[in-house]
Design a protein around this motif. Structure first.
Motif, short mmCIF file in Angstrom:
data_model
loop_
_atom_site.label_atom_id
_atom_site.label_comp_id
_atom_site.label_asym_id
_atom_site.label_seq_id
_atom_site.Cartn_x
_atom_site.Cartn_y
_atom_site.Cartn_z
N GLY A 281 0.81 -1.22 0.00
CA GLY A 281 0.00 0.00 0.00
C GLY A 281 0.84 1.26 0.00
N LEU A 282 1.98 1.21 -0.66
CA LEU A 282 2.90 2.35 -0.68
C LEU A 282 2.86 3.05 -2.03
CD1 LEU A 282 5.98 0.59 0.97
CD2 LEU A 282 4.43 2.22 2.07
N THR A 283 3.13 4.33 -2.01
CA THR A 283 3.31 5.09 -3.24
C THR A 283 4.79 5.09 -3.59
OG1 THR A 283 3.70 7.16 -2.07
CG2 THR A 283 1.39 6.63 -2.63
N GLN A 284 5.09 5.50 -4.82
CA GLN A 284 6.49 5.63 -5.20
C GLN A 284 7.18 6.65 -4.30
OE1 GLN A 284 6.53 6.59 -9.37
NE2 GLN A 284 6.41 4.43 -9.99
N GLU A 285 6.48 7.67 -3.94
CA GLU A 285 7.03 8.71 -3.06
C GLU A 285 7.37 8.12 -1.69
OE1 GLU A 285 8.61 12.23 -2.13
OE2 GLU A 285 7.67 11.90 -4.06
N ALA A 286 6.52 7.22 -1.20
CA ALA A 286 6.76 6.60 0.11
C ALA A 286 7.99 5.70 0.08
CB ALA A 286 5.53 5.82 0.56
N LEU A 287 8.27 5.14 -1.10
CA LEU A 287 9.45 4.28 -1.23
C LEU A 287 10.74 5.08 -1.29
CD1 LEU A 287 8.86 1.38 -3.77
CD2 LEU A 287 9.30 1.24 -1.34
N SER A 288 10.64 6.33 -1.61
CA SER A 288 11.84 7.12 -1.85
C SER A 288 12.40 7.69 -0.56
CB SER A 288 11.55 8.23 -2.87
OG SER A 288 10.50 9.05 -2.41
N GLY A 289 13.27 6.93 0.08
CA GLY A 289 14.00 7.41 1.24
C GLY A 289 15.26 8.08 0.74
N ASN A 290 16.29 7.27 0.54
CA ASN A 290 17.54 7.78 -0.03
C ASN A 290 17.51 7.73 -1.55
OD1 ASN A 290 18.58 8.17 2.52
ND2 ASN A 290 19.59 6.19 2.60
N ILE A 291 16.40 7.25 -2.09
CA ILE A 291 16.23 7.14 -3.54
C ILE A 291 15.11 8.10 -3.94
CG2 ILE A 291 15.65 5.54 -5.40
CD1 ILE A 291 16.44 3.28 -3.41
N THR A 292 15.31 8.85 -4.99
CA THR A 292 14.29 9.80 -5.40
C THR A 292 13.08 9.09 -5.99
OG1 THR A 292 15.17 10.06 -7.63
CG2 THR A 292 16.05 11.55 -5.91
N GLN A 293 11.95 9.76 -5.95
CA GLN A 293 10.72 9.20 -6.52
C GLN A 293 10.89 8.96 -8.02
OE1 GLN A 293 8.33 11.05 -8.69
NE2 GLN A 293 7.30 9.08 -8.91
N SER A 294 11.60 9.85 -8.70
CA SER A 294 11.81 9.67 -10.14
C SER A 294 12.66 8.43 -10.43
CB SER A 294 12.44 10.92 -10.77
OG SER A 294 13.73 11.16 -10.25
N HIS A 295 13.62 8.14 -9.55
CA HIS A 295 14.44 6.94 -9.72
C HIS A 295 13.57 5.70 -9.50
CE1 HIS A 295 18.65 5.03 -9.37
NE2 HIS A 295 17.78 4.07 -9.55
N VAL A 296 12.71 5.72 -8.49
CA VAL A 296 11.79 4.60 -8.25
C VAL A 296 10.92 4.40 -9.48
CG1 VAL A 296 9.86 3.76 -6.86
CG2 VAL A 296 11.81 4.88 -5.74
N SER A 297 10.42 5.48 -10.06
CA SER A 297 9.58 5.41 -11.26
C SER A 297 10.35 4.79 -12.42
CB SER A 297 9.09 6.80 -11.64
OG SER A 297 8.35 6.75 -12.84
N GLN A 298 11.59 5.22 -12.62
CA GLN A 298 12.41 4.67 -13.70
C GLN A 298 12.66 3.18 -13.50
OE1 GLN A 298 15.86 7.22 -13.61
NE2 GLN A 298 15.06 8.51 -15.27
N ILE A 299 12.88 2.77 -12.25
CA ILE A 299 13.09 1.35 -11.96
C ILE A 299 11.81 0.57 -12.28
CG2 ILE A 299 13.50 -0.36 -10.15
CD1 ILE A 299 15.30 1.80 -8.77
N GLU A 300 10.67 1.08 -11.80
CA GLU A 300 9.41 0.38 -12.01
C GLU A 300 9.00 0.33 -13.48
OE1 GLU A 300 6.12 1.64 -9.60
OE2 GLU A 300 6.99 0.76 -7.79
#
Length: 151
Positions: free
Chosen positions: A19-38
């Motif tokens: 139940g997490l957003t990409q933003e919630a996953l972005s601790g030391n990783i930016t949301q845009s990096h999470v998006s690129q990975i996904e």
């Protein structure tokens, strides 16, 4: 399926399951990096994999089991069972790996240290450099080098 695609798929499934957003996953990783990975546009570094897993409160091994399962069209249980068998076959399943491997000196360095010990022992017994060279069957210049070193 490529590893990059398998990672993207597993990350999306896990993130949504938690139940997490990409933003919630972005601790030391930016949301845009999470998006690129996904979206399979980039592959995460080992550090990013560990960070993502910990943010989702999983072990990195669990995350990678899902990635490998997606890639090989297996279940996570199958992947973990194969990993367990692999580690058992090389006797590493129940072995703690030390953080630092014991450094062994270069063979030449070890041999020189032994020679130096012999020279110093004979020096302490009162042998001259010439006597030591004859005794150890080596050049006097080698004896001189070890004669003056006190490592």
């Amino acid at each position: 399926m490529s590893v990059r695609t398998a990672f993207a798929t597993a990350l999306k499934v896990l993130r949504k399951k938690r139940g997490l957003t990409q933003e919630a996953l972005s601790g030391n990783i930016t949301q845009s990096h999470v998006s690129q990975i996904e979206n399979g546009k980039t592959s995460p570094s080992l550090e990013a994999i560990i960070e993502l897993a910990r943010t989702m409160e999983l072990s990195p091994v669990a995350l990678m089991a899902l990635v490998c399962a997606a890639q090989d069209e297996l279940t996570a249980s199958d992947v973990l069972e194969l990993a367990k068998k692999d580690l058992q076959s090389i006797s590493l399943l129940k072995v703690a790996i030390p953080l630092e491997v014991e450094a062994k000196p270069h063979p030449g360095v070890a041999a020189a240290a032994k020679t130096r010990e012999k020279v110093q022992a004979l020096k302490e017994k009162g042998f001259s450099q010439a006597d030591i060279a004859r005794e150890l069957v080596m050049a006097e210049s080698t004896v001189r080098r070890h004669w003056h070193r006190q490592d």
